[in-house]
Design a protein around this motif. Structure first.
Motif, PDB file in Angstrom:
ATOM      1  N   GLU A 295      31.515  28.275  58.245  1.00 55.70           N
ATOM      2  CA  GLU A 295      32.768  28.451  58.477  1.00 55.70           C
ATOM      3  C   GLU A 295      33.932  27.752  57.787  1.00 55.70           C
ATOM      4  OE1 GLU A 295      33.098  31.318  59.704  1.00 55.70           O
ATOM      5  OE2 GLU A 295      31.477  31.803  61.119  1.00 55.70           O
ATOM      6  N   VAL A 296      33.778  27.859  56.610  1.00 57.06           N
ATOM      7  CA  VAL A 296      34.801  26.948  55.649  1.00 57.06           C
ATOM      8  C   VAL A 296      35.500  28.064  54.805  1.00 57.06           C
ATOM      9  CG1 VAL A 296      35.114  25.246  53.937  1.00 57.06           C
ATOM     10  CG2 VAL A 296      33.637  24.764  55.772  1.00 57.06           C
ATOM     11  N   PRO A 297      36.762  28.019  54.883  1.00 56.73           N
ATOM     12  CA  PRO A 297      37.533  29.173  54.206  1.00 56.73           C
ATOM     13  C   PRO A 297      37.477  28.577  52.617  1.00 56.73           C
ATOM     14  CG  PRO A 297      39.080  28.070  55.613  1.00 56.73           C
ATOM     15  CD  PRO A 297      37.758  27.492  56.028  1.00 56.73           C
ATOM     16  N   MET A 298      37.377  29.528  51.693  1.00 55.34           N
ATOM     17  CA  MET A 298      37.263  28.955  50.303  1.00 55.34           C
ATOM     18  C   MET A 298      38.183  30.093  49.419  1.00 55.34           C
ATOM     19  SD  MET A 298      33.571  27.761  50.097  1.00 55.34           S
ATOM     20  CE  MET A 298      33.695  26.587  48.774  1.00 55.34           C
ATOM     21  N   PRO A 299      39.384  30.003  49.823  1.00 57.17           N
ATOM     22  CA  PRO A 299      40.417  30.809  48.903  1.00 57.17           C
ATOM     23  C   PRO A 299      40.413  30.886  47.562  1.00 57.17           C
ATOM     24  CG  PRO A 299      41.780  29.522  50.329  1.00 57.17           C
ATOM     25  CD  PRO A 299      40.436  29.000  50.622  1.00 57.17           C
ATOM     26  N   LEU A 300      40.185  29.732  47.011  1.00 58.83           N
ATOM     27  CA  LEU A 300      40.408  29.478  45.430  1.00 58.83           C
ATOM     28  C   LEU A 300      39.116  30.021  45.009  1.00 58.83           C
ATOM     29  CD1 LEU A 300      42.382  26.235  45.079  1.00 58.83           C
ATOM     30  CD2 LEU A 300      43.271  28.452  45.002  1.00 58.83           C
ATOM     31  N   ALA A 301      37.873  29.511  45.662  1.00 57.97           N
ATOM     32  CA  ALA A 301      36.597  29.950  45.059  1.00 57.97           C
ATOM     33  C   ALA A 301      36.339  31.485  45.050  1.00 57.97           C
ATOM     34  CB  ALA A 301      35.582  29.364  46.079  1.00 57.97           C
ATOM     35  N   ALA A 302      36.893  32.167  46.389  1.00 59.32           N
ATOM     36  CA  ALA A 302      36.953  33.681  46.278  1.00 59.32           C
ATOM     37  C   ALA A 302      37.590  34.242  45.277  1.00 59.32           C
ATOM     38  CB  ALA A 302      37.356  34.180  47.616  1.00 59.32           C
ATOM     39  N   ALA A 303      38.750  33.769  44.815  1.00 60.13           N
ATOM     40  CA  ALA A 303      39.451  34.507  43.867  1.00 60.13           C
ATOM     41  C   ALA A 303      38.912  34.235  42.465  1.00 60.13           C
ATOM     42  CB  ALA A 303      40.889  34.067  43.762  1.00 60.13           C
ATOM     43  N   THR A 304      38.234  33.066  42.272  1.00 56.31           N
ATOM     44  CA  THR A 304      37.902  32.551  40.879  1.00 56.31           C
ATOM     45  C   THR A 304      36.601  33.458  40.698  1.00 56.31           C
ATOM     46  OG1 THR A 304      38.710  30.214  41.086  1.00 56.31           O
ATOM     47  CG2 THR A 304      36.843  30.880  39.320  1.00 56.31           C
TER      48      THR A 304
END
Ligand SMILES: NC(=O)c1ccc[n+]([C@@H]2O[C@H](COP(=O)([O-])OP(=O)(O)OC[C@H]3O[C@@H](n4cnc5c(N)ncnc54)[C@H](OP(=O)(O)O)[C@@H]3O)[C@@H](O)[C@H]2O)c1
Length: 306
Positions: free
Chosen positions: A253-262
């Motif tokens: 349950e850790v958001p990873m917005p930069l990882a998702a976009a990359t």
């Protein structure tokens, strides 16, 4: 003297990484027996003193066996074949970048056969290995780490022991998520600087000397400046690692917005069919998206390794 103390080693996988790692071990004086699915890729290791096996099961009598293949599915396949032999190694050192779940399943398989297991993924590409700068992150029983250490020291510059179980897997996954995000960010700012009028070599020269410069930004500089995208790490393997990172993000349950976009930017590269060159082609994709056609600058730039 040192050669006599080193245990006989079996080595599974002579791909870009496995080949150079096994070569360092053999050059360092270890008795190494290598098996690769495509046998001819392993053959040149003989000039460094390694032997090449015809059958994977030939490696089972070796005291320590290393494994460096691709995905968890591939690791499982080769280890199951190895375990089909009547003999068994005392220790298996698994270096591929795989999931926590895959690694835990592997530990169960090996525990059932009373084989010690060290999870030991790595940081660095084939060129980094050749320069003697590979680093390992290890987890599992401390005794397994101590047993492996003389061999790890022959291959790389450092090994960090991070604890029991599969902890090294999450460290490696985090590391490669950072690799993807940093490479995309480096592509974005390099294209921005160029579109504003700064040559890539001049921009990266400044960046590399600044506090934001790193071993990584330095060794990707020749590719970014002269557009040499000979594979060090494929877009497919990087996407696998970004997916492992996003899976772990969901699990913990850790958001990873930069990882998702990359991850999706790597996906669009693969979707366009850019799969056979280095993942640093993220630069080309970024340039295209910015309406810029890149040309090699043909400027001699160092990679910080040699
Ligand atoms: N390249 C990098 O910079 C880098 C850095 C750190 C970690 N890693 C990780 O290291 C691992 C290896 O990467 P790489 O770049 O060396 O990949 P690679 O060049 O594609 O090599 C993959 C190796 O795995 C073997 N293999 C794959 N599937 C197999 C199967 N089902 N059965 C038997 N052998 C199989 C291949 O055999 P064949 O020769 O027969 O195809 C080859 O020896 C990956 O997990 C990757 O994520 C890579």
């Amino acid at each position: 003297m040192r050669t006599r103390k080193l245990p006989p080693v079996g080595w599974i996988g002579a791909g870009r990484m496995g080949f150079e790692m096994a070569a360092r071990l053999a050059k360092g004086g270890a008795d190494v027996l290598v098996w690769n699915r495509t046998r001819e890729k392993a053959a040149p290791l003989q000039k460094h003193g390694a032997k090449v096996a015809d059958q994977l099961t030939d490696l089972a009598s070796r005291e320590i066996v290393f494994c460096m293949v691709s995905t968890w599915k591939d690791v499982k396949e080769v280890v199951q074949k190895l375990l089909a032999s009547n003999e068994k190694p005392k220790l298996l050192i698994e270096c591929s970048s795989i999931s926590l779940e895959g690694s835990a399943e592997l530990r169960q398989l090996l525990d059932a056969k009373k084989i010690q297991y060290l999870a030991a993924p790595v940081s660095g590409n084939a060129k980094v290995i050749k320069a003697g700068k590979l680093s390992f992150v290890c987890s599992g029983p401390k005794k397994a780490y101590e047993r492996a250490r003389p061999l790890l020291n022959l291959i790389g510059i450092n090994s960090s022991y991070v604890g029991e179980g599969e902890l090294s897997r999450i460290v490696k996954i985090c590391h490669n998520v950072f690799l993807g995000v940093v490479t995309q960010s480096l592509a974005e700012i390099t294209v921005l600087a160029q579109k504003a009028g700064v040559p890539r070599h001049a921009f990266l020269d400044f960046l590399n000397q600044s506090v934001m410069g790193s071993t990584f930004s330095r060794y990707k500089t020749p590719a970014f400046v002269n557009l040499d995208f000979k594979v060090t790490f494929t877009p497919h393997l990087l996407r696998k690692d970004m997916d492992l990172g996003l899976d772990a993000g969901r699990r913990f349950e850790v958001p990873m917005p930069l990882a998702a976009a990359t991850r999706d930017l790597i996906q669009s590269m693969i979707g366009q069919g850019w799969t056979e060159q280095d993942f640093a082609t993220l630069l080309l994709q970024q340039a295209e998206a910015s309406g810029l056609k890149l040309k090699p600058e043909n400027v001699e730039v160092g990679d910080g390794l040699s």
